[in-house]
Design an enzyme around this catalytic site. Structure first.
Site, PDB file in Angstrom:
ATOM      1  N   SER A 277      12.017 -27.606  -2.919  1.00  0.00           N
ATOM      2  CA  SER A 277      11.249 -27.486  -4.194  1.00  0.00           C
ATOM      3  C   SER A 277      12.036 -28.080  -5.556  1.00  0.00           C
ATOM      4  O   SER A 277      11.748 -27.960  -6.852  1.00  0.00           O
ATOM      5  CB  SER A 277      11.817 -25.954  -4.999  1.00  0.00           C
ATOM      6  OG  SER A 277      10.862 -25.063  -3.808  1.00  0.00           O
TER       7      SER A 277
ATOM      8  N   ASP B 199       6.563 -34.804   1.500  1.00  0.00           N
ATOM      9  CA  ASP B 199       6.070 -34.371   2.522  1.00  0.00           C
ATOM     10  C   ASP B 199       4.623 -35.588   2.261  1.00  0.00           C
ATOM     11  O   ASP B 199       3.904 -35.995   3.260  1.00  0.00           O
ATOM     12  CB  ASP B 199       4.111 -32.916   0.894  1.00  0.00           C
ATOM     13  CG  ASP B 199       3.608 -32.056   2.561  1.00  0.00           C
ATOM     14  OD1 ASP B 199       3.450 -32.798   3.161  1.00  0.00           O
ATOM     15  OD2 ASP B 199       2.751 -31.526   1.596  1.00  0.00           O
TER      16      ASP B 199
ATOM     17  N   GLY C 220      11.670 -31.547  -6.890  1.00  0.00           N
ATOM     18  CA  GLY C 220      10.820 -32.573  -7.277  1.00  0.00           C
ATOM     19  C   GLY C 220       9.703 -31.553  -8.439  1.00  0.00           C
ATOM     20  O   GLY C 220       9.619 -30.876  -9.315  1.00  0.00           O
TER      21      GLY C 220
ATOM     22  N   TYR D 119       8.067 -28.678  -7.366  1.00  0.00           N
ATOM     23  CA  TYR D 119       8.554 -27.208  -7.995  1.00  0.00           C
ATOM     24  C   TYR D 119       9.008 -27.120  -8.783  1.00  0.00           C
ATOM     25  O   TYR D 119       8.962 -26.023  -9.334  1.00  0.00           O
ATOM     26  CB  TYR D 119       8.323 -26.682  -6.241  1.00  0.00           C
ATOM     27  CG  TYR D 119       7.138 -26.783  -5.873  1.00  0.00           C
ATOM     28  CD1 TYR D 119       6.322 -26.989  -6.070  1.00  0.00           C
ATOM     29  CD2 TYR D 119       7.389 -26.328  -4.785  1.00  0.00           C
ATOM     30  CE1 TYR D 119       4.971 -26.671  -5.375  1.00  0.00           C
ATOM     31  CE2 TYR D 119       6.041 -25.730  -3.690  1.00  0.00           C
ATOM     32  CZ  TYR D 119       5.348 -26.359  -3.956  1.00  0.00           C
ATOM     33  OH  TYR D 119       3.797 -26.429  -3.535  1.00  0.00           O
TER      34      TYR D 119
ATOM     35  N   ILE E 136      14.188 -39.274   3.579  1.00  0.00           N
ATOM     36  CA  ILE E 136      15.132 -38.418   5.371  1.00  0.00           C
ATOM     37  C   ILE E 136      13.222 -39.287   6.367  1.00  0.00           C
ATOM     38  O   ILE E 136      13.740 -38.825   7.486  1.00  0.00           O
ATOM     39  CB  ILE E 136      13.612 -37.570   4.502  1.00  0.00           C
ATOM     40  CG1 ILE E 136      14.994 -36.286   5.813  1.00  0.00           C
ATOM     41  CG2 ILE E 136      12.077 -37.296   4.762  1.00  0.00           C
ATOM     42  CD1 ILE E 136      14.396 -34.892   5.351  1.00  0.00           C
TER      43      ILE E 136
HETATM   44  N1  AR6 Z   1      13.062 -38.156   1.589  1.00  0.00           N
HETATM   45  C1  AR6 Z   1      13.431 -37.549   0.771  1.00  0.00           C
HETATM   46  N2  AR6 Z   1      13.695 -36.910  -0.322  1.00  0.00           N
HETATM   47  C2  AR6 Z   1      12.324 -36.951  -0.970  1.00  0.00           C
HETATM   48  C3  AR6 Z   1      11.957 -38.120  -0.380  1.00  0.00           C
HETATM   49  C4  AR6 Z   1      11.837 -39.177   0.835  1.00  0.00           C
HETATM   50  N3  AR6 Z   1      11.484 -39.732   1.802  1.00  0.00           N
HETATM   51  N4  AR6 Z   1      10.826 -38.307  -1.342  1.00  0.00           N
HETATM   52  C5  AR6 Z   1      10.702 -37.359  -2.256  1.00  0.00           C
HETATM   53  N5  AR6 Z   1      11.898 -37.191  -2.296  1.00  0.00           N
HETATM   54  P1  AR6 Z   1       9.107 -32.673  -3.126  1.00  0.00           P
HETATM   55  P2  AR6 Z   1       8.622 -29.627  -3.542  1.00  0.00           P
HETATM   56  C6  AR6 Z   1      12.626 -35.831  -2.877  1.00  0.00           C
HETATM   57  O1  AR6 Z   1       8.251 -32.826  -4.895  1.00  0.00           O
HETATM   58  O2  AR6 Z   1       9.787 -29.570  -5.264  1.00  0.00           O
HETATM   59  C7  AR6 Z   1       4.177 -31.949  -2.173  1.00  0.00           C
HETATM   60  O3  AR6 Z   1       3.396 -33.201  -3.041  1.00  0.00           O
HETATM   61  C8  AR6 Z   1      12.060 -36.119  -3.944  1.00  0.00           C
HETATM   62  O4  AR6 Z   1      13.154 -36.784  -5.070  1.00  0.00           O
HETATM   63  O5  AR6 Z   1       8.788 -34.039  -2.624  1.00  0.00           O
HETATM   64  O6  AR6 Z   1       9.250 -28.880  -3.200  1.00  0.00           O
HETATM   65  C9  AR6 Z   1       4.005 -30.790  -2.053  1.00  0.00           C
HETATM   66  O7  AR6 Z   1       3.110 -30.615  -0.574  1.00  0.00           O
HETATM   67  C10 AR6 Z   1      13.101 -33.691  -4.570  1.00  0.00           C
HETATM   68  O8  AR6 Z   1      14.284 -34.020  -4.983  1.00  0.00           O
HETATM   69  O9  AR6 Z   1       8.218 -31.308  -3.264  1.00  0.00           O
HETATM   70  C11 AR6 Z   1       4.040 -29.418  -2.389  1.00  0.00           C
HETATM   71  O10 AR6 Z   1       3.284 -29.457  -3.597  1.00  0.00           O
HETATM   72  C12 AR6 Z   1      12.482 -33.459  -2.814  1.00  0.00           C
HETATM   73  O11 AR6 Z   1      12.239 -34.623  -2.239  1.00  0.00           O
HETATM   74  C13 AR6 Z   1       5.022 -29.676  -3.350  1.00  0.00           C
HETATM   75  O12 AR6 Z   1       4.947 -31.602  -3.664  1.00  0.00           O
HETATM   76  C14 AR6 Z   1      11.442 -32.363  -3.183  1.00  0.00           C
HETATM   77  O13 AR6 Z   1      10.148 -33.533  -4.204  1.00  0.00           O
HETATM   78  C15 AR6 Z   1       6.623 -29.314  -3.050  1.00  0.00           C
HETATM   79  O14 AR6 Z   1       7.093 -29.862  -4.313  1.00  0.00           O
END
Ligand code: AR6
Length: 180
Positions: free
Chosen positions: A128, A41, A130, A132, A18
């Site tokens: 959420s 994030d 990943g 979460y 992203i």
């Molecule tokens: N581009 C697009 N999608 C991505 C990328 C990227 N560069 N990297 C990961 N994803 P998550 P959550 C996807 O864990 O579940 C953090 O530590 C990933 O494969 O990033 O909402 C925050 O600080 C997944 O499908 O977010 C919070 O503490 C999606 O993004 C917590 O994690 C979301 O995964 C939030 O957890």
């Protein structure tokens, strides 16, 4: 690259990182403390530089935690995007704790903020799904339904992109995208 038009808004499905998207606003999957973290994030803060976290800290100092379902907006730092919308999704606890409604609210409130800063294009990760632990297919259905209903009701956005990171998640979204 699957795409379709809903009302006046183009919905596009993309597989990739992203942080490489040149949408006006990128949505971040943040935590309630807005303190940065792993996953998307971490990627957004790494790519965008320290200014984004400084803005997050200032917002948290002013208004306290950002609860699940809500979002805040900062500048895009070094990203190509002008804005980052930090949305807090729910932690998955089995599906009986209001997770669906909170996830839907996270998408809706992100789009409201996008309109408020005059963004014309917005890119979403799978909030959420990943760390979460929200099941991907259930989350994707909610994401697509929430965005579709919002753009039909409010208009204003030219493009909304769903950016999936893994090929598996892309496949899940693609099936739902074509079926809808
Ligand atoms: N581009 C697009 N999608 C991505 C990328 C990227 N560069 N990297 C990961 N994803 P998550 P959550 C996807 O864990 O579940 C953090 O530590 C990933 O494969 O990033 O909402 C925050 O600080 C997944 O499908 O977010 C919070 O503490 C999606 O993004 C917590 O994690 C979301 O995964 C939030 O957890």
């Amino acid at each position: 690259m699957p795409e379709k038009t809903v009302g006046r808004t183009r919905l596009v499905l993309i597989q990739g990182d992203i942080t490489r998207q040149d949408a006006d606003a990128l949505v971040n999957a943040a935590n309630s403390e807005l303190r940065g973290g792993g996953g998307v994030d971490g990627a957004i803060h790494r790519a965008g530089g320290p200014l984004i976290l400084e803005e997050c800290r200032a917002i948290a100092a002013r208004q306290g935690r950002c609860p699940a379902g809500q979002a805040v907006v900062t500048g895009g730092g070094r990203l190509r995007a002008r804005h980052v919308i930090h949305a807090v999704g729910p932690v998955w606890h089995g599906g009986e704790q209001g997770e669906d409604g909170l996830l839907r609210a996270a998408y809706e409130n992100s789009l409201r903020l996008a309109l408020s800063v005059n963004a014309r294009s917005v890119a979403f990760p799978g909030i959420s799904t990943g760390a979460y632990g929200f099941p991907v297919e259930r989350a994707a259905r909610i994401a697509l339904a929430a965005v579709t209903a919002f753009v039909l009701e409010h208009g204003g956005l030219e493009e909304v992109r769903f950016v999936t990171f893994s090929p598996g998640d892309y496949g899940v979204y693609a099936r739902l995208f074509e079926a809808a």
